[in-house]
Write an enzyme that holds these catalytic residues in place. Structure first.
Site, PDB file in Angstrom:
ATOM      1  N   LEU A  76       0.764  -1.178   0.026  1.00  0.00           N
ATOM      2  CA  LEU A  76       0.190  -0.020  -0.041  1.00  0.00           C
ATOM      3  C   LEU A  76       1.045   1.270   0.045  1.00  0.00           C
ATOM      4  O   LEU A  76       0.511   2.564   0.108  1.00  0.00           O
ATOM      5  CB  LEU A  76      -0.592  -0.156   1.127  1.00  0.00           C
ATOM      6  CG  LEU A  76      -1.859  -0.904   1.275  1.00  0.00           C
ATOM      7  CD1 LEU A  76      -2.690  -1.325   2.748  1.00  0.00           C
ATOM      8  CD2 LEU A  76      -2.411  -1.181  -0.391  1.00  0.00           C
ATOM      9  N   CYS A  77       1.774   1.266  -0.269  1.00  0.00           N
ATOM     10  CA  CYS A  77       2.636   2.978  -0.284  1.00  0.00           C
ATOM     11  C   CYS A  77       2.661   3.071  -1.887  1.00  0.00           C
ATOM     12  O   CYS A  77       2.885   2.228  -2.600  1.00  0.00           O
ATOM     13  CB  CYS A  77       4.475   1.278  -0.369  1.00  0.00           C
ATOM     14  SG  CYS A  77       5.458   2.791   0.684  1.00  0.00           S
ATOM     15  N   HIS A  78       2.921   4.587  -1.919  1.00  0.00           N
ATOM     16  CA  HIS A  78       3.057   4.746  -3.127  1.00  0.00           C
ATOM     17  C   HIS A  78       4.162   5.200  -3.907  1.00  0.00           C
ATOM     18  O   HIS A  78       5.141   5.682  -2.931  1.00  0.00           O
ATOM     19  CB  HIS A  78       2.567   6.545  -2.982  1.00  0.00           C
ATOM     20  CG  HIS A  78       0.964   6.166  -2.586  1.00  0.00           C
ATOM     21  ND1 HIS A  78       0.640   6.162  -0.999  1.00  0.00           N
ATOM     22  CD2 HIS A  78      -0.597   7.152  -3.760  1.00  0.00           C
ATOM     23  CE1 HIS A  78      -0.533   6.412  -0.949  1.00  0.00           C
ATOM     24  NE2 HIS A  78      -1.073   6.921  -2.563  1.00  0.00           N
ATOM     25  N   MET A 114       8.870   5.220   3.921  1.00  0.00           N
ATOM     26  CA  MET A 114       8.742   3.590   3.723  1.00  0.00           C
ATOM     27  C   MET A 114      10.735   3.877   3.239  1.00  0.00           C
ATOM     28  O   MET A 114      11.276   2.604   3.413  1.00  0.00           O
ATOM     29  CB  MET A 114       8.102   3.565   3.099  1.00  0.00           C
ATOM     30  CG  MET A 114       6.933   3.874   4.513  1.00  0.00           C
ATOM     31  SD  MET A 114       6.834   2.320   6.535  1.00  0.00           S
ATOM     32  CE  MET A 114       7.479   0.772   5.428  1.00  0.00           C
ATOM     33  N   GLU A 115      10.595   4.270   2.508  1.00  0.00           N
ATOM     34  CA  GLU A 115      11.720   4.804   2.080  1.00  0.00           C
ATOM     35  C   GLU A 115      13.051   4.053   2.357  1.00  0.00           C
ATOM     36  O   GLU A 115      14.012   3.503   1.775  1.00  0.00           O
ATOM     37  CB  GLU A 115      12.305   5.384   0.765  1.00  0.00           C
ATOM     38  CG  GLU A 115      11.249   5.199  -0.397  1.00  0.00           C
ATOM     39  CD  GLU A 115       9.663   5.305  -0.128  1.00  0.00           C
ATOM     40  OE1 GLU A 115       8.481   5.630  -0.826  1.00  0.00           O
ATOM     41  OE2 GLU A 115       9.092   6.567   1.026  1.00  0.00           O
ATOM     42  N   ASP A 129      23.821 -11.635   3.529  1.00  0.00           N
ATOM     43  CA  ASP A 129      23.933 -12.060   3.051  1.00  0.00           C
ATOM     44  C   ASP A 129      25.873 -12.511   2.538  1.00  0.00           C
ATOM     45  O   ASP A 129      25.987 -13.586   2.208  1.00  0.00           O
ATOM     46  CB  ASP A 129      23.135 -11.839   1.386  1.00  0.00           C
ATOM     47  CG  ASP A 129      23.221 -12.537  -0.141  1.00  0.00           C
ATOM     48  OD1 ASP A 129      23.320 -13.992   0.304  1.00  0.00           O
ATOM     49  OD2 ASP A 129      24.294 -11.796  -0.816  1.00  0.00           O
TER      50      ASP A 129
END
Length: 162
Positions: A76-78, A114-115, A129
């Protein structure tokens, strides 16, 4: 604090917020996190002696790429037009950690929190990793938003850790 969750419609179903009528504004965000490793692992990373290559450079690039893909990863992130994204990595010998800080800027209708959180997470996962062959005990943690500026909800500055 809002009294309802913004990503739910009137029936409680997941819904992407309509930001179409919001004004474009300058926005910045900063997030941090860390990956804790064995002392020998930190030395290998510091010396550039990992078999997979330059861990810090690859992780930094991965974090930048992760920020750019945030809307593809979080339903739901733009999509946000990122005008600047940076990743700072600090080797912490006392805690056997690599501290990660992401900072980003945009000019748009919604924030860039969010980014930066995604950038920190992807940076840490990439370090994991690249080092997992020599250290399976690594632990990722302490990921949090430190600061956000701009937008209708105003500025946010995290309190110092206790």
């Amino acid at each position: 604090m809002p009294d309802k969750l913004t990503h739910l419609d009137e029936h409680g179903r997941a819904d992407m917020v309509d930001v179409g009528d919001k004004p474009d504004t300058d926005r910045i965000a900063v997030a941090e996190g860390a990956i804790y490793v064995q002392p020998a692992t930190l030395q290998l990373i510091k010396q550039g002696n990992m078999k997979k290559g330059d861990v810090l450079t690859v992780a930094r690039i991965a974090g930048i790429m992760g920020a750019k893909k945030t809307a593809d990863l979080i339903p739901l992130c733009h999509p946000v037009p990122i005008t600047k994204i940076g990743i700072d990595l600090t080797l912490d010998d006392s805690q056997h950690a690599i501290r990660i800080r992401a900072h980003a800027r945009t000019h748009g209708k919604t924030g860039i929190e969010m980014e930066v959180l995604t950038a920190v997470s992807i940076t840490a996962l990439t370090i994991y990793d690249m080092a997992k062959a020599v250290d399976r005990t690594m632990r990722i943690g302490d990921i949090r938003l430190l600061e956000k500026r701009g937008g209708q909800h105003g500025d946010y500055l995290a309190e110092e850790k206790a």
